[in-house]
Design a protein around this motif. Structure first.
Motif, PDB file in Angstrom:
ATOM      1  N   PHE B  60       0.843  -1.203   0.000  1.00  0.00           N
ATOM      2  CA  PHE B  60       0.000   0.000   0.000  1.00  0.00           C
ATOM      3  C   PHE B  60       0.878   1.252   0.000  1.00  0.00           C
ATOM      4  CE2 PHE B  60      -2.008   3.190   2.945  1.00  0.00           C
ATOM      5  CZ  PHE B  60      -2.890   3.722   2.023  1.00  0.00           C
ATOM      6  N   LEU B  61       1.865   1.273   0.857  1.00  0.00           N
ATOM      7  CA  LEU B  61       2.744   2.449   0.921  1.00  0.00           C
ATOM      8  C   LEU B  61       3.510   2.638  -0.381  1.00  0.00           C
ATOM      9  CD1 LEU B  61       3.984   2.173   4.628  1.00  0.00           C
ATOM     10  CD2 LEU B  61       2.394   3.868   3.668  1.00  0.00           C
ATOM     11  N   ALA B  62       3.859   1.522  -1.045  1.00  0.00           N
ATOM     12  CA  ALA B  62       4.535   1.621  -2.343  1.00  0.00           C
ATOM     13  C   ALA B  62       3.605   2.266  -3.367  1.00  0.00           C
ATOM     14  CB  ALA B  62       4.974   0.236  -2.817  1.00  0.00           C
ATOM     15  N   ARG B  63       2.336   1.865  -3.330  1.00  0.00           N
ATOM     16  CA  ARG B  63       1.376   2.438  -4.285  1.00  0.00           C
ATOM     17  C   ARG B  63       1.107   3.912  -3.983  1.00  0.00           C
ATOM     18  NH1 ARG B  63      -3.030  -0.236  -3.039  1.00  0.00           N
ATOM     19  NH2 ARG B  63      -2.156  -2.128  -2.108  1.00  0.00           N
ATOM     20  N   VAL B  64       1.152   4.270  -2.712  1.00  0.00           N
ATOM     21  CA  VAL B  64       0.986   5.678  -2.348  1.00  0.00           C
ATOM     22  C   VAL B  64       2.197   6.493  -2.809  1.00  0.00           C
ATOM     23  CG1 VAL B  64       0.849   7.299  -0.418  1.00  0.00           C
ATOM     24  CG2 VAL B  64      -0.536   5.213  -0.389  1.00  0.00           C
ATOM     25  N   LEU B  65       3.372   5.937  -2.552  1.00  0.00           N
ATOM     26  CA  LEU B  65       4.595   6.672  -2.906  1.00  0.00           C
ATOM     27  C   LEU B  65       4.635   6.958  -4.407  1.00  0.00           C
ATOM     28  CD1 LEU B  65       7.254   7.853  -1.870  1.00  0.00           C
ATOM     29  CD2 LEU B  65       8.320   5.619  -2.190  1.00  0.00           C
ATOM     30  N   GLU B  66       4.096   6.021  -5.166  1.00  0.00           N
ATOM     31  CA  GLU B  66       4.045   6.177  -6.622  1.00  0.00           C
ATOM     32  C   GLU B  66       3.198   7.385  -7.038  1.00  0.00           C
ATOM     33  OE1 GLU B  66       2.351   3.532 -10.194  1.00  0.00           O
ATOM     34  OE2 GLU B  66       2.657   2.433  -8.331  1.00  0.00           O
ATOM     35  N   GLN B  67       2.289   7.798  -6.153  1.00  0.00           N
ATOM     36  CA  GLN B  67       1.356   8.874  -6.498  1.00  0.00           C
ATOM     37  C   GLN B  67       1.795  10.255  -6.034  1.00  0.00           C
ATOM     38  OE1 GLN B  67      -2.779   7.704  -5.328  1.00  0.00           O
ATOM     39  NE2 GLN B  67      -1.868   5.671  -5.157  1.00  0.00           N
ATOM     40  N   VAL B  68       2.920  10.341  -5.304  1.00  0.00           N
ATOM     41  CA  VAL B  68       3.311  11.682  -4.856  1.00  0.00           C
ATOM     42  C   VAL B  68       3.775  12.497  -6.051  1.00  0.00           C
ATOM     43  CG1 VAL B  68       3.966  10.848  -2.551  1.00  0.00           C
ATOM     44  CG2 VAL B  68       5.724  11.087  -4.338  1.00  0.00           C
ATOM     45  N   ASN B  69       3.761  13.794  -5.883  1.00  0.00           N
ATOM     46  CA  ASN B  69       4.137  14.718  -6.955  1.00  0.00           C
ATOM     47  C   ASN B  69       5.665  14.762  -7.085  1.00  0.00           C
ATOM     48  OD1 ASN B  69       4.681  16.888  -8.579  1.00  0.00           O
ATOM     49  ND2 ASN B  69       3.131  18.222  -7.642  1.00  0.00           N
ATOM     50  N   PRO B  70       6.182  14.340  -8.231  1.00  0.00           N
ATOM     51  CA  PRO B  70       7.650  14.325  -8.383  1.00  0.00           C
ATOM     52  C   PRO B  70       8.274  15.728  -8.382  1.00  0.00           C
ATOM     53  CG  PRO B  70       6.558  13.585 -10.409  1.00  0.00           C
ATOM     54  CD  PRO B  70       5.480  13.790  -9.399  1.00  0.00           C
ATOM     55  N   GLU B  93      10.548   5.290 -12.594  1.00  0.00           N
ATOM     56  CA  GLU B  93      10.076   5.725 -13.910  1.00  0.00           C
ATOM     57  C   GLU B  93       9.430   7.099 -13.814  1.00  0.00           C
ATOM     58  OE1 GLU B  93       9.294   2.203 -16.766  1.00  0.00           O
ATOM     59  OE2 GLU B  93       7.427   2.789 -15.789  1.00  0.00           O
ATOM     60  N   LYS B  94       8.744   7.343 -12.689  1.00  0.00           N
ATOM     61  CA  LYS B  94       8.016   8.608 -12.533  1.00  0.00           C
ATOM     62  C   LYS B  94       8.899   9.741 -12.011  1.00  0.00           C
ATOM     63  CE  LYS B  94       3.487   6.494 -12.040  1.00  0.00           C
ATOM     64  NZ  LYS B  94       2.298   6.250 -11.196  1.00  0.00           N
ATOM     65  N   GLY B  95      10.179   9.433 -11.813  1.00  0.00           N
ATOM     66  CA  GLY B  95      11.085  10.504 -11.385  1.00  0.00           C
ATOM     67  C   GLY B  95      11.035  10.811  -9.901  1.00  0.00           C
ATOM     68  N   ILE B  96      10.379   9.957  -9.132  1.00  0.00           N
ATOM     69  CA  ILE B  96      10.309  10.187  -7.680  1.00  0.00           C
ATOM     70  C   ILE B  96      11.608   9.713  -7.011  1.00  0.00           C
ATOM     71  CG2 ILE B  96       9.056   9.522  -5.575  1.00  0.00           C
ATOM     72  CD1 ILE B  96       6.568   9.171  -7.599  1.00  0.00           C
ATOM     73  N   ALA B  97      12.130   8.603  -7.495  1.00  0.00           N
ATOM     74  CA  ALA B  97      13.384   8.062  -6.950  1.00  0.00           C
ATOM     75  C   ALA B  97      14.401   7.935  -8.071  1.00  0.00           C
ATOM     76  CB  ALA B  97      13.135   6.702  -6.308  1.00  0.00           C
ATOM     77  N   SER B  98      15.676   7.945  -7.680  1.00  0.00           N
ATOM     78  CA  SER B  98      16.709   7.854  -8.713  1.00  0.00           C
ATOM     79  C   SER B  98      17.786   6.816  -8.406  1.00  0.00           C
ATOM     80  CB  SER B  98      17.371   9.220  -8.914  1.00  0.00           C
ATOM     81  OG  SER B  98      17.904   9.688  -7.695  1.00  0.00           O
ATOM     82  N   LYS B  99      17.924   6.425  -7.159  1.00  0.00           N
ATOM     83  CA  LYS B  99      19.010   5.507  -6.801  1.00  0.00           C
ATOM     84  C   LYS B  99      18.460   4.338  -5.997  1.00  0.00           C
ATOM     85  CE  LYS B  99      23.674   5.488  -4.841  1.00  0.00           C
ATOM     86  NZ  LYS B  99      24.756   6.281  -4.230  1.00  0.00           N
TER      87      LYS B  99
END
Lengths: 551, 551
Positions: B60-70, B93-99
Motif C-alpha cells: 500500500f505504501l509503495a502504491r501511495v509513494l508512486e502517487q506523490v508529486n515528483p 520511472e516517474k522521477g520520484i526516486a533515482s538511486k
C-alpha cells in the motif's frame, strides 16, 4: 495420525511458570525469594543464558544462581557472552553448572583455564559474539535466559538503557522458543509510560525482579590520554598516513587499545595537518570512547553506532544525537548484535591487537594459563566473503595482478597493531602460539586462534607497516612480517637486502618511507592530553567516573 | 565552545511530524490522505527504506509513494531488500526516486536491468540481505522507513505476524537515528492487549496507517511434489549419501529449489533406509517449507528457524511449536536478520543453485538483461572465517595435508547443486559469466558474483559430486568441475583417464561410486507425491493456497 507430542516445551514452560505462582505478583518476583524462585524455574541440565557483557551483567541473578542447592539444580550448560564476575565461575565450582559456551573472559580468564585443567568445567566452544547468538537459533537453544535492564514496568516491558548491548540478542531466541526470560532491573515502574522507552516488549519477558542493588558498570573503554606513550603516537601516525589515508578508510571499528586511542586523538591534529578531514574515518562502529570526543567536536565523525555504552558518556551522546544512535527519549541506544554486523559487513577496516603472533601472522590472546576468549575480534577481523558492495578502501585491496582477472573481489582491511615486545621484554612474535599447546592439553579440536594470518592485510609495529595483502605467497608474507619484527630474533630472519627490496616494492614501509619523523612522534600531538582535556572538549558533557578524575 | 548544531536530525524529524499534525489522529494517519501525508513526511534526496521482502511487502505504501508529486519529492535513494512489485520500479520511472540499493529482484529483475541501461536508475550496490541491514547503521542510515505489519495498536505497537521477516532489521536503525517509521497494517486495534503479541515496540514507530487492502503474500517456498523429476531425485540421493551423511551435516539451510525439496522428501524414505535418522539434518534455517512436513512428522527435525513465513503453514507451525519458533500467542515468529546470522555462523552447510558457473566455479544469477540480485546466498554461501566453534561436518573439511599443521581451521560446506543444462538446452557451464559483461556495461566496480569458486566445497550435478574442498590447486579444481560437467563441451576438457584418477582419489564420485543405482532414482521414493499428500502428512494442519489445491 501422529501420536507424538509436539508442544512439550510449551507445556514444560507453563508448568514452571505455574510452580512460582504463589511467589510471584503477576510477572514480578520478590527480590528476597529469588533463590526459591530459581530453584523452581530452572531444572538440571538446562541450557541457561546468563547475561554477561562487557559493560553490563545480570550480576544479581548470578549471585542468586550461586546460592541455589546443587542437589536440586546441577549440570547446567551455561551460555555467557562475557565471563567477567567471580559468581560466573563460582556456579561451576559449586557444582551447579558443568559446561560453558562463551565469547570473552576478562578478569576470569585465569580461573577459566584453571578450572578447565582441573576438570571442573567443560568448554563447549570459544565463540565470537554473534556466532554465539546465532547458535541460540539452531543447536544451542536456551531453556532459560537471565538478563539485565535498567527499568521494567509490571507488564515486563524492559528499558535496557544506553548499554542495551547483548540483551536483545540473548532474549529473542528463547522468548520465541518457549524459553523462560527472567530480567533483573534496578527499578520497577507501574506503567509503560513511566519507562524512558521500551527496548524489549513485555510479552517476551516472563518475570522481572528488582535487583538488591543497581548493576555494576565498568568503564572499560575509557583510556586516559596521560598513559599514551610516544610509541603509540608513532604507530598512530603511521596508521593514519600509511593505512587510513592511503586506502581511504571511511567506515571502521576501533577497539579498546592505547594505539587506537592515540589515533583518535591525532585526527584533529596530525590528521588535520595532512588535510584528511572529511576524507577518512566518517562512520564508526565502536563504544562511545571518550578519546573520540575531540574528533567528533572537530567535525570528523558523521556517525557512531555502538556495541554498548560507556560510563560517563551518557549526556554527551544525548547532546550529540546527530552522531550517536539515540532513542525517542534522547538516551543512547547500543546493540552488540547489530553493531557486530555493521563491523563485519559495513566496515572498511578492523584494527586490533594481540599478545602473540606466529611467523605466518596467526595470532591469539589465549596463552598458557589464560583462556581469554576473543569477543568480537574474529567476527570483525576477517574478510567477510559474503560482502558484495564496493567502497574505495575495499577495492584498494585488489592487487595489480588480480585486476587482470574477470572475476575479482575487494577485501576488508584487517590491521594488527602490535609492539614487537610485550611489556618491553617478551617478544610478541613466537614460533608457536601458546594456543596450540593449550588446545592439545585441553583436547580442543583446533587451536583457538583469534585472527588467522591469511586474514591479516596489514601488520603495524613501531618499526613500520607490512602490507601483507600484497604478499605473493606465504613465504613472502613471512618475510614481510619479519621485516617489521624489529630487534627480536624474528627480525633477524630476513636480510637487510631483502627488506630494502620489500620497501622498494611498497610492500613494507618504515616511518621514513612514509615521511614521518620519529622525533615528531610525541605527546604534543595529542588533541587531549588528559581526561580533564576531554571534559573540556565535550563542553562539560562528558562526566568521567571518579577513578579518572584527578582534578 | 562548539557553535555547531548537533541535533539537527531530531529537529528535522520533529518538524516533519509537526507538519502532518492536522492530518493525523495521534499516530494514526488516514488511509485516504496518505499521498498528502507522504508529501509532507518525505523530502527530496531522502534515503527511504521500502519494505519489500520475499513474502511481505509494504505494498500500500509503495502504491501511495508512486502517487506523490515528483515536483515535490524526487531523487529519493531507495533501500529495498527485495524489489518485487511493479510499483517498486514505477517510482523510478516517474522521477520520484533515482538511486537503488537492494538485495534481490525477483519478477522485476528484467525491468531493473532495462532501467539501469536506460539511465533512469542508478544502482548503489547489490547486497546480500544482512549486508544491507548492516549498512543502515553506518554509511546508509535512512531518513524514512515504510514498513508493513498485520496489526497495530494506536500507540504504534506492531504485530508483524508469522512473516516478521525483515521488519525488525529495517526499523531499528532509523528508529534510533531520528528517522521516521511509517507502518501500514491490515488492522488497527485500540489496546495493546488486543494485539496477538508485540513484535516492534510502539515508541519505535511514528505513524501507522490502515492499508486499503490486506497486504499480499506470495507462497514462494511451496514446491509441488508432482513437479519433482527423476533427475532431482538422483541428485537428492547423491546429496544425502555423498554429502550430508558422509560429513555428518547437522545444521543446514535449504532454499527454494526442487533439488532441495526432493532431499526433504527423501529423508523419511531413502534417508531412513540408510539408517540416518537422528544422525543428520537436525537443525534447520529455512522458511517453513511444506515439503519438510514428512521429515518433521517422521521425527527427523529438531528445530526450524525461519527467514519468513509461508502461506498455509500457519496452523501447522502453531501445532508443532517444539520444532518451529512461535510467540507467546502461539503464532510463528520469523526474523530474516537472525536467521541469516544462524545460516551464516551456526550452519554446517549451505546448498544452493545457480544459472551459470565458470570454469573456476564462480557463479552468478545475473545474466544479460536480468539483474536478479542474490538475496541470502552470498551470506550463507561462503566460509564464515569468523567462526570459532567446531562441529563434525566443519572439522571434516580439513584435509589430511592440513591436519599436519599447528594452526588449522574447519570449513563450512558450500554445495552448488546444478543440472549441467538449464531447461535441457543451455549449458550451465560457461567460459565467462554474463555477469562480467553486465558489470562492464553498467560501470560496476566488480562483476556481481553470487558465490565465488573458492568458497564452493562441493559441486553436485546429475553426473556426480566433485569434492572441491579437496582440490590441491586451481588447476585441479577446474578438472574436478569438468569431471561432473557431463556431455557439455566442458565435460570434454578433462580426460577419461584423469577422471578415473580423481574418482580413485575420492575427489569425484559418480552415482555408481556412491552405490546408487540410477534406476532406483524415481518418484516412488518421494515421501509425498503431491500437495494433497503433504496435507495428509500434516494431519490436515497444512492449508495450501488455492493454486496448489487440485482435489
Amino acid at each position: 495420525m501422529s501420536t507424538k507430542q509436539w508442544t512439550t516445551k510449551r507445556a514444560e514452560k507453563l508448568a514452571r511458570v505455574e510452580a512460582v505462582a504463589s511467589l510471584a505478583d503477576g510477572k514480578v518476583l520478590p527480590t528476597e525469594k529469588m533463590v526459591d524462585a530459581l530453584e523452581l524455574l530452572i531444572k538440571p541440565n538446562d541450557r541457561v543464558v546468563l547475561e554477561g557483557n562487557n559493560q553490563k551483567q545480570a550480576d544479581f541473578l548470578a549471585r542468586v544462581l550461586e546460592q541455589v542447592n546443587p542437589d536440586k539444580i546441577n549440570n547446567l550448560h551455561m551460555i555467557m557472552p562475557s565471563v567477567s564476575l567471580p559468581s560466573h565461575m563460582n556456579i561451576f565450582e559449586k557444582g551447579i553448572a558443568s559446561k560453558l559456551d562463551f565469547a570473552f573472559a576478562g578478569p576470569q580468564s585465569v580461573r577459566v583455564a584453571q578450572m578447565l585443567e582441573d576438570g571442573i568445567l567443560e568448554i563447549g566452544a570459544i565463540h565470537t559474539y554473534i556466532e554465539l547468538y546465532a547458535r541460540l537459533y539452531a543447536d544451542l537453544i536456551p531453556n532459560v535466559a537471565l538478563v539485565c535492564g535498567y527499568k521494567a514496568d509490571r507488564k515486563g516491558n524492559l528499558y535496557t538503557g544506553a548499554s542495551t548491548e547483548d540483551t536483545p540478542g540473548l532474549v529473542e531466541a528463547p522468548a520465541f522458543k518457549d524459553g523462560l526470560i527472567i530480567a533483573q532491573v534496578n527499578e520497577i515502574v507501574d506503567n509503560t509510560d513511566d519507562l524512558d522507552r521500551v527496548d524489549i516488549p513485555g510479552d517476551w519477558v516472563d518475570f522481572i525482579v528488582q535487583a538488591d542493588q543497581p548493576f555494576y558498570i565498568e568503564p572499560l573503554f575509557t583510556r586516559d590520554p596521560r598513559l599514551i606513550k610516544d610509541t603509540h603516537i608513532l604507530m598512530a601516525m603511521m596508521a593514519i598516513k600509511g593505512i587510513y589515508a592511503k586506502h581511504g578508510v571511511q567506515t571502521l571499528n576501533h577497539g579498546i587499545g592505547f594505539n587506537t586511542a592515540a589515533i583518535e586523538l591525532l585526527l584533529p591534529t596530525y590528521g588535520e595537518q595532512l588535510g584528511l578531514k572529511g576524507k577518512i574515518c566518517k562512520h564508526w562502529t565502536l563504544n562511545p570512547h571518550p578519546t573520540l570526543i575531540p574528533a567528533i567536536e572537530s567535525g570528523w565523525v558523521e556517525t557512531v553506532h555502538s556495541f554498548g555504552g560507556e560510563l560517563g558518556m551518557e549526556e554527551y551522546a544525548r547532546a550529540r544525537s546527530d552522531v550517536f544512535f539515540t532513542g525517542p527519549d534522547g538516551s543512547m541506544r547500543s546493540n552488540r548484535t547489530m553493531c557486530q554486523l555493521a563491523g563485519q559487513y559495513a566496515a572498511d577496516m578492523f584494527i586490533g591487537s594481540t599478545l602473540q603472533m606466529d611467523p605466518e601472522g596467526n595470532s591469539s590472546t589465549v596463552t598458557h594459563g589464560r583462556l581469554a576468549g576473543f569477543g568480537g575480534a574474529p567476527n570483525m577481523g576477517h574478510d567477510p566473503r559474503g560482502r558484495r558492495h564496493a567502497t574505495d578502501a575495499w577495492l584498494n585491496m585488489i592487487t595489480d595482478e588480480e585486476k587482470q582477472k574477470d572475476v575479482v573481489k575487494g577485501r576488508k582491511l584487517v590491521v594488527q597493531a602490535v609492539e614487537t615486545f610485550q611489556d618491553g621484554s617478551k617478544s610478541t612474535f613466537v614460533d608457536r602460539l601458546d594456543a596450540v599447546d593449550v588446545a592439545k592439553k585441553a583436547g580442543m579440536p583446533v587451536a583457538p586462534i583469534m585472527i588467522y594470518g591469511d586474514d591479516v592485510t596489514h601488520l603495524l609495529t613501531e618499526e613500520g607497516i607490512a602490507y601483507l595483502y600484497m604478499a605473493k605467497d606465504l613465504d613472502e608474507r613471512k618475510e614481510m612480517i619479519a621485516a617489521v619484527a624489529g630487534v627480536s630474533e624474528f627480525g633477524q630472519r630476513v636480510t637487510a637486502e631483502r627488506v630494502k627490496e620489500l620497501r622498494a616494492a611498497g610492500k613494507v614501509a618504515t616511518p621514513e618511507d612514509l615521511g614521518i619523523k620519529r622525533s615528531d612522534a610525541n605527546r604534543s600531538l595529542l588533541a587531549a592530553k588528559s581526561v580533564a582535556d576531554l571534559v573540556k572538549w565535550s563542553d562539560g558533557l562528558y562526566q568521567p567516573p571518579a577513578k579518572y578524575r584527578s582534578w
